[in-house]
Design a protein around this motif. Structure first.
Motif, PDB file in Angstrom:
ATOM      1  N   CYS A   1      -1.823 -14.979  12.731  1.00 54.50           N
ATOM      2  CA  CYS A   1      -2.096 -13.893  13.689  1.00 54.50           C
ATOM      3  C   CYS A   1      -0.795 -13.283  14.203  1.00 54.50           C
ATOM      4  CB  CYS A   1      -2.926 -14.441  14.853  1.00 54.50           C
ATOM      5  SG  CYS A   1      -3.432 -13.154  15.988  1.00 54.50           S
ATOM      6  N   SER A   2      -0.821 -11.962  14.421  1.00 53.26           N
ATOM      7  CA  SER A   2       0.386 -11.263  14.874  1.00 53.26           C
ATOM      8  C   SER A   2       0.772 -11.628  16.308  1.00 53.26           C
ATOM      9  CB  SER A   2       0.179  -9.746  14.757  1.00 53.26           C
ATOM     10  OG  SER A   2      -0.906  -9.358  15.578  1.00 53.26           O
ATOM     11  N   CYS A   3      -0.129 -12.300  17.055  1.00 50.53           N
ATOM     12  CA  CYS A   3       0.206 -12.695  18.435  1.00 50.53           C
ATOM     13  C   CYS A   3       1.188 -13.859  18.462  1.00 50.53           C
ATOM     14  CB  CYS A   3      -1.052 -13.056  19.222  1.00 50.53           C
ATOM     15  SG  CYS A   3      -1.718 -14.685  18.800  1.00 50.53           S
ATOM     16  N   GLY A   4       1.352 -14.542  17.333  1.00 46.90           N
ATOM     17  CA  GLY A   4       2.311 -15.649  17.274  1.00 46.90           C
ATOM     18  C   GLY A   4       1.696 -17.022  17.486  1.00 46.90           C
ATOM     19  N   ARG A   5       0.453 -17.109  17.921  1.00 51.90           N
ATOM     20  CA  ARG A   5      -0.177 -18.422  18.104  1.00 51.90           C
ATOM     21  C   ARG A   5      -0.507 -19.009  16.729  1.00 51.90           C
ATOM     22  NH1 ARG A   5      -2.130 -15.023  21.930  1.00 51.90           N
ATOM     23  NH2 ARG A   5      -1.692 -15.589  24.105  1.00 51.90           N
ATOM     24  N   ARG A   6      -0.124 -20.257  16.532  1.00 51.34           N
ATOM     25  CA  ARG A   6      -0.268 -20.861  15.208  1.00 51.34           C
ATOM     26  C   ARG A   6      -1.148 -22.106  15.216  1.00 51.34           C
ATOM     27  NH1 ARG A   6       1.137 -16.747  14.108  1.00 51.34           N
ATOM     28  NH2 ARG A   6       2.963 -15.959  12.984  1.00 51.34           N
ATOM     29  N   ALA A   7      -1.489 -22.634  16.392  1.00 50.46           N
ATOM     30  CA  ALA A   7      -2.134 -23.947  16.434  1.00 50.46           C
ATOM     31  C   ALA A   7      -3.619 -23.877  16.085  1.00 50.46           C
ATOM     32  CB  ALA A   7      -1.968 -24.550  17.829  1.00 50.46           C
ATOM     33  N   GLY A   8      -4.057 -24.775  15.218  1.00 52.10           N
ATOM     34  CA  GLY A   8      -5.484 -24.897  14.913  1.00 52.10           C
ATOM     35  C   GLY A   8      -5.998 -23.781  14.025  1.00 52.10           C
ATOM     36  N   LEU A   9      -7.310 -23.683  13.969  1.00 52.12           N
ATOM     37  CA  LEU A   9      -7.936 -22.643  13.147  1.00 52.12           C
ATOM     38  C   LEU A   9      -7.858 -21.288  13.853  1.00 52.12           C
ATOM     39  CD1 LEU A   9     -11.221 -24.389  11.896  1.00 52.12           C
ATOM     40  CD2 LEU A   9      -9.070 -24.088  10.649  1.00 52.12           C
ATOM     41  N   THR A  10      -7.672 -20.255  13.061  1.00 54.50           N
ATOM     42  CA  THR A  10      -7.721 -18.876  13.575  1.00 54.50           C
ATOM     43  C   THR A  10      -8.860 -18.165  12.851  1.00 54.50           C
ATOM     44  OG1 THR A  10      -5.334 -18.894  13.910  1.00 54.50           O
ATOM     45  CG2 THR A  10      -6.404 -16.748  13.889  1.00 54.50           C
ATOM     46  N   LEU A  11      -9.689 -17.489  13.615  1.00 56.49           N
ATOM     47  CA  LEU A  11     -10.834 -16.778  13.047  1.00 56.49           C
ATOM     48  C   LEU A  11     -10.608 -15.272  13.124  1.00 56.49           C
ATOM     49  CD1 LEU A  11     -13.792 -18.682  14.786  1.00 56.49           C
ATOM     50  CD2 LEU A  11     -12.685 -19.230  12.599  1.00 56.49           C
TER      51      LEU A  11
ATOM     52  N   ILE B   1      -1.881 -25.892  11.578  1.00 50.71           N
ATOM     53  CA  ILE B   1      -0.805 -26.602  12.272  1.00 50.71           C
ATOM     54  C   ILE B   1      -1.384 -27.085  13.606  1.00 50.71           C
ATOM     55  CG2 ILE B   1       1.442 -26.303  13.391  1.00 50.71           C
ATOM     56  CD1 ILE B   1       1.829 -23.930  11.350  1.00 50.71           C
ATOM     57  N   TYR B   2      -1.098 -28.323  13.970  1.00 52.68           N
ATOM     58  CA  TYR B   2      -1.637 -28.844  15.222  1.00 52.68           C
ATOM     59  C   TYR B   2      -0.497 -29.300  16.135  1.00 52.68           C
ATOM     60  CZ  TYR B   2      -6.142 -28.956  12.800  1.00 52.68           C
ATOM     61  OH  TYR B   2      -7.280 -28.612  12.119  1.00 52.68           O
ATOM     62  N   PRO B   3      -0.692 -29.225  17.449  1.00 53.22           N
ATOM     63  CA  PRO B   3       0.351 -29.707  18.365  1.00 53.22           C
ATOM     64  C   PRO B   3       0.479 -31.232  18.262  1.00 53.22           C
ATOM     65  CG  PRO B   3      -1.602 -29.004  19.590  1.00 53.22           C
ATOM     66  CD  PRO B   3      -1.842 -28.654  18.155  1.00 53.22           C
ATOM     67  N   PRO B   4       1.610 -31.786  18.745  1.00 57.42           N
ATOM     68  CA  PRO B   4       1.893 -33.208  18.526  1.00 57.42           C
ATOM     69  C   PRO B   4       0.783 -34.151  19.009  1.00 57.42           C
ATOM     70  CG  PRO B   4       3.786 -32.103  19.530  1.00 57.42           C
ATOM     71  CD  PRO B   4       2.691 -31.098  19.476  1.00 57.42           C
ATOM     72  N   GLU B   5       0.159 -33.868  20.140  1.00 56.34           N
ATOM     73  CA  GLU B   5      -0.821 -34.800  20.709  1.00 56.34           C
ATOM     74  C   GLU B   5      -2.211 -34.644  20.079  1.00 56.34           C
ATOM     75  OE1 GLU B   5       0.667 -32.322  22.107  1.00 56.34           O
ATOM     76  OE2 GLU B   5      -0.801 -31.010  23.067  1.00 56.34           O
ATOM     77  N   TYR B   6      -2.370 -33.645  19.209  1.00 57.25           N
ATOM     78  CA  TYR B   6      -3.704 -33.332  18.687  1.00 57.25           C
ATOM     79  C   TYR B   6      -4.297 -34.486  17.882  1.00 57.25           C
ATOM     80  CZ  TYR B   6      -7.340 -30.539  16.350  1.00 57.25           C
ATOM     81  OH  TYR B   6      -8.532 -30.039  15.880  1.00 57.25           O
ATOM     82  N   ARG B   7      -3.462 -35.058  16.988  1.00 56.14           N
ATOM     83  CA  ARG B   7      -3.962 -36.107  16.104  1.00 56.14           C
ATOM     84  C   ARG B   7      -4.423 -37.322  16.924  1.00 56.14           C
ATOM     85  NH1 ARG B   7      -3.545 -37.464  10.552  1.00 56.14           N
ATOM     86  NH2 ARG B   7      -2.796 -35.385  10.137  1.00 56.14           N
TER      87      ARG B   7
END
Ligand SMILES: [Zn+2]
Length: 441
Positions: free
Chosen positions: A317-327, A10-16
């Motif tokens: 991730c359990s921290c709640g951050r959803r944007a971009g790739l998570t490693l 998922i990316y934020p609106p301005e990412y694209r």
């Protein structure tokens, strides 16, 4: 298009639009990418598919076009250098030749500030003009002195204190380590940024001498991928959050570890393409990462091979951050990979996890000298070879296979390669990553 073994990011609106602008600028007006135009699928294709159709940018490309070839046309590099808007910075890593980069401090600072949002402690610490102590090779940052010692004032620049002018921790005396610990207490930094190998040596001194060490708000680890052994030493001395920050001089800050321990993409500043390894080598969750930077007016960097392998997180991730790739983790440098006798790729992280199971190994260097032969030099503050070496052989044979031949030697100390960085694991022969990516045999 490569399909990832995870739900689409998922990316934020301005990412694209940031990704689109970076791509369009590079292909339309940056000399180094002129030959890439023939691969372009054109404006009707999805922007991320257009990225994936492009070649990979390597350090050799950076050297070939350096540095003016990456500056968009219409920008006057000589004039910008003359008015100190940018400078030229030459990096020399532990594995490859020097590269000269156009260094734009404003872009770097913005990249760092965005990364701080990815951990609760750095987000809350009001960083910016904070005091920061840095413990890394003075051949990478700060001030080196091979002859005498430098005063604290001579090693201070803006709000930074560089703790060591000596590039080889194997030569740090107890008095020198005491000096660093005393300076931390006097300087009271909000952030201690460290190469984990270097900080581990200092922490072992503090543990042995039972010293109290000043506690900053956070410790950030960068320059090298931390060993589990380093983390053990560092966490026994520092009770504050210890956070891995991942990036490079060329790319800025690309991933940052959150309070749940995973690494999140710095989506305000960069795009990341992920190329999975073949399943027998750990793919598709392990792969190499290619970084594209946004917003750097003086340097277009598209699909730059960071030289590292990473492991994707399968779950949000359990921290709640959803944007971009998570490693889940950085697996280590491609240049630090080794092979099992059966030909399976073993990342630095996998070999490190095996060695970290042996009590009392405080530092090590593993070199693969042939298809089935491995040489380990290690340091131990607490155990002798007769106790350690059978355990070391057994754990490495579990990792590499029972046909692996392990030669080990206890040494007093280990030094970084060329005084820059340690290489915990490596093969004596070349490993070409193209033989291990999806689509390879
Ligand atoms: Zn997280």
């Amino acid at each position: 298009m490569t399909t990832l073994p995870i739900p689409a990011p998922i990316y934020p609106p301005e990412y694209r639009s940031s990704a689109q602008t970076a791509f369009d600028t590079a292909l339309s007006s940056v000399p180094a990418y002129r030959t890439w135009r023939r691969y372009d699928r054109g404006p009707s294709a999805d922007i991320f598919e257009r990225y994936q159709a492009m070649p990979v940018l390597t350090k050799a490309d950076l050297r070939e076009h350096e540095p003016a070839g990456f500056v968009p046309e219409g920008r006057d590099l000589a004039a910008a250098l003359a008015r100190d808007e940018v400078e030229l910075v030459t990096t020399s890593g532990s594995t490859s030749d020097a590269v000269t980069n156009v260094w734009c401090q404003g872009w770097w600072d913005a990249s760092e500030a965005s990364s701080w949002k990815l951990h609760a402690a750095t987000a809350a610490a009001r960083l910016g003009e904070h005091r920061e102590a840095i413990l890394a090779s003075p051949r990478c940052v700060g001030f080196a002195s091979d002859a005498g010692y430098l005063s604290m004032e001579q090693r201070t620049l803006w709000h930074y204190l560089f703790l060591t002018e000596k590039a080889d921790p194997a030569e740090w005396s107890a008095t020198f380590c005491d000096r660093m610990i005393e300076e931390l207490a006097r300087f009271e930094p909000a952030v201690l940024e460290a190469n984990p190998s270097f900080l581990s040596v200092l922490c072992r001194h503090a543990i042995k001498q039972d010293l109290q060490v000043f506690q900053p708000a956070v410790v950030t680890l960068t320059y090298e991928n931390p060993s589990l052994i380093h983390l053990r030493h560092i966490r026994s001395v520092f009770q504050c959050p210890v956070i891995s920050s991942y990036g490079a001089t060329e790319s800025g800050y690309v991933f940052m570890q959150c309070e749940a321990g995973r690494l999140h993409q710095n989506v305000e500043q960069c795009h990341v393409d992920f190329q999975p390894l073949a399943p027998r080598h750990g793919g598709p969750t392990i792969g190499r990462i290619l970084a594209t930077t946004f917003h750097n007016p003086w340097r277009a960097l598209i699909r730059f091979d960071m030289g590292d392998l990473a492991r994707l997180a399968a779950e949000p991730c359990s921290c709640g951050r959803r944007a971009g790739l998570t490693l889940d983790a950085i697996e280590g440098r491609i240049a630090n990979a080794t092979l099992s006798p059966a030909g399976r790729l073993v990342t630095q992280r996998e070999a490190d996890a095996a060695i970290a199971e042996v009590d009392g190994v405080d530092q090590y260097e593993l070199v693969q000298t042939g298809p089935a032969t491995f040489s380990v030099r290690y340091v131990s503050d607490t155990r002798d070879p007769a106790a350690i070496e059978p355990e070391l052989r057994a754990t490495l044979q579990r990792c590499y296979g029972s046909s692996a031949k392990i030669i080990s030697e206890q040494v007093r100390a280990l030094s970084p390669v060329r005084g820059v960085k340690y290489r915990l694991t490596r093969a004596d022969f070349e490993i070409d990553i193209h033989d291990f990516l999806v689509g390879s045999p």
